[in-house]
Design a protein around this motif. Structure first.
Motif, PDB file in Angstrom:
ATOM      1  N   PHE A  89       0.837  -1.198   0.000  1.00 10.99           N
ATOM      2  CA  PHE A  89       0.000   0.000   0.000  1.00 10.99           C
ATOM      3  C   PHE A  89       0.876   1.253   0.000  1.00 10.99           C
ATOM      4  CE2 PHE A  89      -3.410   2.570   2.402  1.00 10.99           C
ATOM      5  CZ  PHE A  89      -4.131   2.843   1.249  1.00 10.99           C
ATOM      6  N   ALA A  90       1.891   1.273   0.856  1.00 10.23           N
ATOM      7  CA  ALA A  90       2.801   2.425   0.917  1.00 10.23           C
ATOM      8  C   ALA A  90       3.523   2.640  -0.405  1.00 10.23           C
ATOM      9  CB  ALA A  90       3.814   2.224   2.051  1.00 10.23           C
ATOM     10  N   LEU A  91       4.027   1.564  -0.979  1.00 13.56           N
ATOM     11  CA  LEU A  91       4.741   1.685  -2.254  1.00 13.56           C
ATOM     12  C   LEU A  91       3.824   2.154  -3.375  1.00 13.56           C
ATOM     13  CD1 LEU A  91       6.976  -1.510  -2.065  1.00 13.56           C
ATOM     14  CD2 LEU A  91       7.755   0.872  -1.970  1.00 13.56           C
ATOM     15  N   ASP A  92       2.578   1.718  -3.359  1.00 13.40           N
ATOM     16  CA  ASP A  92       1.618   2.128  -4.386  1.00 13.40           C
ATOM     17  C   ASP A  92       1.267   3.610  -4.272  1.00 13.40           C
ATOM     18  OD1 ASP A  92      -0.329   1.509  -6.553  1.00 13.40           O
ATOM     19  OD2 ASP A  92      -1.774   2.081  -4.991  1.00 13.40           O
ATOM     20  N   LEU A  93       1.167   4.104  -3.058  1.00 13.43           N
ATOM     21  CA  LEU A  93       0.751   5.498  -2.852  1.00 13.43           C
ATOM     22  C   LEU A  93       1.876   6.493  -3.049  1.00 13.43           C
ATOM     23  CD1 LEU A  93      -1.510   5.191   0.300  1.00 13.43           C
ATOM     24  CD2 LEU A  93      -2.235   5.568  -2.058  1.00 13.43           C
ATOM     25  N   ALA A  94       3.058   6.193  -2.522  1.00 14.06           N
ATOM     26  CA  ALA A  94       4.149   7.171  -2.469  1.00 14.06           C
ATOM     27  C   ALA A  94       4.956   7.186  -3.762  1.00 14.06           C
ATOM     28  CB  ALA A  94       5.053   6.874  -1.275  1.00 14.06           C
ATOM     29  N   SER A  95       4.513   7.978  -4.707  1.00  6.33           N
ATOM     30  CA  SER A  95       5.192   8.044  -6.006  1.00  6.33           C
ATOM     31  C   SER A  95       6.317   9.072  -6.028  1.00  6.33           C
ATOM     32  CB  SER A  95       4.181   8.375  -7.101  1.00  6.33           C
ATOM     33  OG  SER A  95       3.645   9.668  -6.890  1.00  6.33           O
ATOM     34  N   GLU A  96       6.366   9.905  -5.011  1.00  8.53           N
ATOM     35  CA  GLU A  96       7.422  10.927  -4.962  1.00  8.53           C
ATOM     36  C   GLU A  96       7.774  11.200  -3.514  1.00  8.53           C
ATOM     37  OE1 GLU A  96       4.888  15.028  -5.231  1.00  8.53           O
ATOM     38  OE2 GLU A  96       5.341  14.041  -7.127  1.00  8.53           O
ATOM     39  N   GLY A  97       8.702  12.122  -3.330  1.00 13.98           N
ATOM     40  CA  GLY A  97       9.099  12.487  -1.975  1.00 13.98           C
ATOM     41  C   GLY A  97      10.439  11.893  -1.591  1.00 13.98           C
ATOM     42  N   ILE A 146      -5.126  15.966  -1.201  1.00 11.46           N
ATOM     43  CA  ILE A 146      -6.496  15.591  -1.579  1.00 11.46           C
ATOM     44  C   ILE A 146      -7.480  16.293  -0.652  1.00 11.46           C
ATOM     45  CG2 ILE A 146      -5.922  13.364  -2.642  1.00 11.46           C
ATOM     46  CD1 ILE A 146      -6.605  12.010   0.031  1.00 11.46           C
ATOM     47  N   ASP A 147      -8.672  16.547  -1.160  1.00 14.16           N
ATOM     48  CA  ASP A 147      -9.723  17.163  -0.360  1.00 14.16           C
ATOM     49  C   ASP A 147     -10.450  16.140   0.500  1.00 14.16           C
ATOM     50  OD1 ASP A 147      -9.403  19.829  -1.257  1.00 14.16           O
ATOM     51  OD2 ASP A 147     -10.459  19.325  -3.105  1.00 14.16           O
ATOM     52  N   HIS A 148     -10.594  14.939  -0.023  1.00 17.04           N
ATOM     53  CA  HIS A 148     -11.354  13.892   0.646  1.00 17.04           C
ATOM     54  C   HIS A 148     -10.554  12.595   0.591  1.00 17.04           C
ATOM     55  CE1 HIS A 148     -14.673  16.696   0.108  1.00 17.04           C
ATOM     56  NE2 HIS A 148     -14.331  16.755  -1.160  1.00 17.04           N
ATOM     57  N   TRP A 149     -10.668  11.782   1.641  1.00 17.75           N
ATOM     58  CA  TRP A 149      -9.971  10.498   1.652  1.00 17.75           C
ATOM     59  C   TRP A 149     -10.396   9.646   0.468  1.00 17.75           C
ATOM     60  CZ3 TRP A 149      -5.717   9.835   4.219  1.00 17.75           C
ATOM     61  CH2 TRP A 149      -5.494  10.540   5.389  1.00 17.75           C
ATOM     62  N   SER A 150     -11.608   9.799   0.011  1.00 21.11           N
ATOM     63  CA  SER A 150     -12.084   9.014  -1.130  1.00 21.11           C
ATOM     64  C   SER A 150     -11.361   9.390  -2.424  1.00 21.11           C
ATOM     65  CB  SER A 150     -13.595   9.174  -1.309  1.00 21.11           C
ATOM     66  OG  SER A 150     -13.927  10.542  -1.485  1.00 21.11           O
ATOM     67  N   ASP A 151     -10.614  10.518  -2.423  1.00 20.81           N
ATOM     68  CA  ASP A 151      -9.832  10.939  -3.590  1.00 20.81           C
ATOM     69  C   ASP A 151      -8.467  10.256  -3.660  1.00 20.81           C
ATOM     70  OD1 ASP A 151     -11.882  12.727  -4.214  1.00 20.81           O
ATOM     71  OD2 ASP A 151     -10.918  14.409  -3.173  1.00 20.81           O
ATOM     72  N   LEU A 152      -8.115   9.498  -2.618  1.00 15.92           N
ATOM     73  CA  LEU A 152      -6.818   8.828  -2.591  1.00 15.92           C
ATOM     74  C   LEU A 152      -6.698   7.881  -3.784  1.00 15.92           C
ATOM     75  CD1 LEU A 152      -4.346   8.658  -0.646  1.00 15.92           C
ATOM     76  CD2 LEU A 152      -5.380   6.581   0.255  1.00 15.92           C
ATOM     77  N   ALA A 153      -5.571   7.944  -4.471  1.00 16.27           N
ATOM     78  CA  ALA A 153      -5.363   7.105  -5.650  1.00 16.27           C
ATOM     79  C   ALA A 153      -3.905   6.667  -5.714  1.00 16.27           C
ATOM     80  CB  ALA A 153      -5.725   7.878  -6.916  1.00 16.27           C
ATOM     81  N   SER A 154      -3.667   5.643  -6.469  1.00 24.49           N
ATOM     82  CA  SER A 154      -2.317   5.151  -6.695  1.00 24.49           C
ATOM     83  C   SER A 154      -1.423   6.308  -7.146  1.00 24.49           C
ATOM     84  CB  SER A 154      -2.356   4.063  -7.767  1.00 24.49           C
ATOM     85  OG  SER A 154      -1.065   3.584  -8.020  1.00 24.49           O
ATOM     86  N   GLY A 155      -0.258   6.431  -6.506  1.00 27.05           N
ATOM     87  CA  GLY A 155       0.698   7.465  -6.886  1.00 27.05           C
ATOM     88  C   GLY A 155       0.361   8.857  -6.398  1.00 27.05           C
ATOM     89  N   SER A 156      -0.680   9.013  -5.586  1.00 23.36           N
ATOM     90  CA  SER A 156      -1.113  10.356  -5.172  1.00 23.36           C
ATOM     91  C   SER A 156      -0.402  10.873  -3.925  1.00 23.36           C
ATOM     92  CB  SER A 156      -2.625  10.374  -4.944  1.00 23.36           C
ATOM     93  OG  SER A 156      -2.984   9.549  -3.852  1.00 23.36           O
TER      94      SER A 156
END
Length: 183
Positions: free
Chosen positions: A124-132, A156-166
């Motif tokens: 999950f962490a690897l999928d989300l963290a595309s930069e930094g 993101i404005d809402h947790w539901s906006d969370l996406a791969s690489g975001s």
């Protein structure tokens, strides 16, 4: 004419893998406790959360004994670290299940902490963290050890906006970074 600009609030997701557990004979995986190193590491990770200001508004904890113990020991003596909510879906969760749980968070939650297991937490962490944090992302991709903690900021404005690489990795810390005897 006044132009309306959408407010983009930063959301912070903290992913903590349980600390080192024991493997007592005859005990179901779900019931495995922490070993002495794991208990020490959990306390260190709690100190780190407070010292760096990574204070969650909501905490979801797998119902496995080792995750519950990890969070209990991390927050011991730190009143700013709130009690966790037991979440059975985190146990053995795939990243898509973790994503589903996060997407259901109310907008009032700015910082969410999940206490879980590998491979779900790592993937999950690897999928989300595309930069930094480059070094942290490299380390995370090689190994996400017990007690590993990833801090990921998402614009993101809402947790539901969370996406791969975001997400943007802000920090990746393992107990051994804090004490060579830990992990």
């Amino acid at each position: 004419m006044k132009v309306q600009v959408a407010e983009n609030r930063m959301r912070r997701l903290i992913l903590l893998r349980h600390t080192k557990s024991d493997w007592p004979a005859g005990l179901a995986d779900h019931d495995r406790p922490l070993n002495p190193r794991g208990r020490r590491a959990a306390a260190l990770m709690g100190e780190l959360l407070v010292a760096r200001g990574y204070i969650p508004d909501r905490v979801l904890v797998s119902t496995a004994k080792r995750t519950e113990e990890t969070w209990a020991l991390a927050r011991a003596g730190h009143p700013e670290l709130i009690a966790g909510t037991p979440e059975p879906w985190i146990y053995e969760a795939l990243p898509r299940v973790l994503d589903y749980l996060v997407a259901r968070m109310p907008d009032s939650v700015q910082t969410l902490l999940l206490v879980g297991h590998n491979p779900g937490i790592e993937d999950f962490a690897l999928d989300l963290a595309s930069e930094g944090h480059e070094a942290g992302r490299r380390r995370m991709s090689l190994k996400y050890p017990t007690g590993g903690l990833a801090v990921i900021d998402c614009a993101i404005d809402h947790w539901s906006d969370l996406a791969s690489g975001s997400g943007r990795l802000i920090d990746f810390v393992v107990p051994r970074d804090l004490d060579r005897e830990a992990e």
